[in-house]
Design a protein around this motif. Sequence first.
Motif, short mmCIF file in Angstrom:
data_model
loop_
_atom_site.label_atom_id
_atom_site.label_comp_id
_atom_site.label_asym_id
_atom_site.label_seq_id
_atom_site.Cartn_x
_atom_site.Cartn_y
_atom_site.Cartn_z
N GLY A 247 0.95 -1.17 0.22
CA GLY A 247 0.14 0.00 0.18
C GLY A 247 1.09 1.21 0.09
O GLY A 247 0.63 2.22 -0.74
N ILE A 248 1.67 1.33 0.75
CA ILE A 248 2.98 2.59 0.88
C ILE A 248 3.62 2.79 -0.38
O ILE A 248 3.75 3.76 -0.95
CB ILE A 248 3.89 2.25 2.21
CG1 ILE A 248 3.08 2.15 3.36
CG2 ILE A 248 4.82 3.42 2.23
CD1 ILE A 248 1.98 3.15 3.80
N VAL A 249 4.15 1.49 -1.18
CA VAL A 249 4.67 1.57 -2.38
C VAL A 249 3.83 2.24 -3.42
O VAL A 249 4.05 2.99 -4.08
CB VAL A 249 5.35 0.11 -2.62
CG1 VAL A 249 5.70 0.11 -4.26
CG2 VAL A 249 6.18 -0.41 -1.72
N PHE A 250 2.36 1.46 -3.32
CA PHE A 250 1.51 2.13 -4.32
C PHE A 250 1.25 3.66 -4.19
O PHE A 250 1.25 4.47 -5.04
CB PHE A 250 0.12 1.50 -4.13
CG PHE A 250 -1.05 2.04 -4.94
CD1 PHE A 250 -1.03 1.41 -6.12
CD2 PHE A 250 -1.92 2.94 -4.59
CE1 PHE A 250 -1.86 1.82 -7.17
CE2 PHE A 250 -2.75 3.14 -5.48
CZ PHE A 250 -2.89 2.78 -6.65
N SER A 251 1.32 4.22 -2.89
CA SER A 251 1.19 5.50 -2.60
C SER A 251 2.41 6.41 -3.06
O SER A 251 2.22 7.44 -3.62
CB SER A 251 1.19 5.94 -1.09
OG SER A 251 -0.18 5.33 -0.51
N GLY A 252 3.53 5.68 -2.86
CA GLY A 252 4.91 6.38 -3.48
C GLY A 252 4.81 6.33 -5.08
O GLY A 252 4.97 7.63 -5.67
N PHE A 253 4.15 5.31 -5.76
CA PHE A 253 4.00 5.53 -7.21
C PHE A 253 3.05 6.72 -7.58
O PHE A 253 3.13 7.37 -8.53
CB PHE A 253 3.25 4.08 -7.73
CG PHE A 253 4.32 3.12 -7.69
CD1 PHE A 253 5.74 3.05 -7.92
CD2 PHE A 253 3.81 1.77 -7.53
CE1 PHE A 253 6.41 2.03 -8.05
CE2 PHE A 253 4.61 0.74 -7.49
CZ PHE A 253 5.99 0.85 -7.83
N MET A 254 1.88 6.86 -6.81
CA MET A 254 0.79 7.79 -7.12
C MET A 254 1.49 9.39 -6.84
O MET A 254 1.21 10.29 -7.52
CB MET A 254 -0.29 7.77 -6.24
CG MET A 254 -1.11 6.38 -6.68
SD MET A 254 -1.70 6.40 -8.39
CE MET A 254 -0.60 5.07 -8.97
N ALA A 255 2.24 9.35 -5.89
CA ALA A 255 2.87 10.62 -5.59
C ALA A 255 3.96 11.06 -6.59
O ALA A 255 3.87 12.27 -6.95
CB ALA A 255 3.60 10.62 -3.97
N ALA A 256 4.75 10.22 -7.08
CA ALA A 256 5.45 10.26 -8.04
C ALA A 256 4.87 10.84 -9.63
O ALA A 256 5.36 12.03 -10.21
CB ALA A 256 6.24 9.10 -8.60
N SER A 257 3.68 10.15 -9.66
CA SER A 257 2.98 10.33 -10.92
C SER A 257 2.22 11.75 -10.72
O SER A 257 2.19 12.66 -11.71
CB SER A 257 1.74 9.49 -10.80
OG SER A 257 0.87 9.84 -11.88
N THR A 258 1.93 12.26 -9.45
CA THR A 258 1.54 13.60 -9.30
C THR A 258 2.45 14.60 -9.45
O THR A 258 2.39 15.73 -9.98
CB THR A 258 1.00 13.77 -8.03
OG1 THR A 258 0.04 12.66 -7.63
CG2 THR A 258 0.31 15.06 -7.49
N LEU A 259 3.79 14.16 -8.92
CA LEU A 259 4.91 15.17 -9.15
C LEU A 259 5.28 15.50 -10.83
O LEU A 259 5.38 16.54 -10.98
CB LEU A 259 6.31 14.68 -8.52
CG LEU A 259 7.55 15.56 -8.51
CD1 LEU A 259 7.27 16.82 -8.01
CD2 LEU A 259 8.67 14.51 -7.78
N GLY A 260 5.12 14.41 -11.45
CA GLY A 260 5.22 14.53 -12.92
C GLY A 260 4.24 15.38 -13.63
O GLY A 260 4.73 16.23 -14.34
N SER A 261 3.18 15.33 -13.05
CA SER A 261 1.86 16.22 -13.72
C SER A 261 2.27 17.41 -13.40
O SER A 261 2.16 18.35 -14.27
CB SER A 261 0.81 15.69 -13.08
OG SER A 261 -0.22 16.49 -13.61
N SER A 262 2.80 17.56 -12.04
CA SER A 262 3.11 18.97 -11.70
C SER A 262 4.18 19.79 -12.47
O SER A 262 4.32 20.86 -12.58
CB SER A 262 3.37 19.07 -10.11
OG SER A 262 2.26 18.59 -9.53
N LEU A 263 5.18 18.82 -12.53
CA LEU A 263 6.53 19.28 -13.45
C LEU A 263 6.06 19.77 -14.72
O LEU A 263 6.54 20.78 -15.19
CB LEU A 263 7.50 18.47 -13.50
CG LEU A 263 8.18 18.14 -11.93
CD1 LEU A 263 9.15 16.93 -12.07
CD2 LEU A 263 9.16 19.44 -11.70
#
Length: 277
Positions: A247-263
């Motif tokens: 679950g925590i790994v999945f959250s990390g993936f989603m946070a990275a995806s959000t960061l990519g979108s923001s960049l």
Amino acid sequence: PAFRRFQRGYYRVYLPALAADWLQGPYLYKLYQHYRFLEGQIAILYVCGFASSVLFGLVSSSLVDRLGRKKSCVLFSLTYSICCLVKLSRDYLVLAVGRVLGGLSTALLFSAFEAWYVHEHVERYDFPTEWIAVTFSRAAFWNNIIAVGAGGVADFFAEWLGLGPVAPFMVSIPLLVLSGVFAVKNWDENYGKKRAFSKTCSDGLKCLLSDRRVLLLGTIQALFESVIYIFIFLWTPVLDPHGAPLGIVFSGFMAASTLGSSLYHLAVSKRYHLQPV
């Protein structure tokens, strides 16, 4: 103020539906593994879900327009709830049927809700069309937040409380019921133009073949999505043997995806003027 009230009414139905969808991401492979299925059998279950999304995706817009957008959102809540419930079964065929229902639900999630909103925004309330982007960008922002949080919630129920990999699917059901109930109580029905399915398909094919850029874009998108789907299938069996908290790994993936979108948004802003070529 009227627009904000209307927005809140949309988010009240849409955001619980998204949360229920994200909750099911971290522990799907783990659940099938828990039921002692082999990797090849799990792969077939995944393919059933992806193939179902493709097939129902072709007809979803016509189905939603004919059935009614509100009814389609309620149908989504019902089919996805059944999809979650069948995860309690260890029968392979029942689980395959669940994956097919999951594909139908995904097709409805990404067509019915937005179609309902656009019609109400323009036709019933006559708000300016440029405000549609405001609603959808906020929905995208909350979607990212919910996706990150869903991993943590799934981990809490599955690992911390020791309820096992089926727990996040059961937690999804109240959210789906909530979404359906809010739609029934607060939304008015609307319909799209009734078009022949064959005409819709032929128009789409004509557009695809007549413009080389559309064909290229579709090809690139398909290649990219294929990489994503391979990744979705493989990340659990690669990391789980090392005791990674899924679950925590999945959250990390989603946070990275959000960061990519923001960049990306930062790069194409007026400050930096980087444009995709």
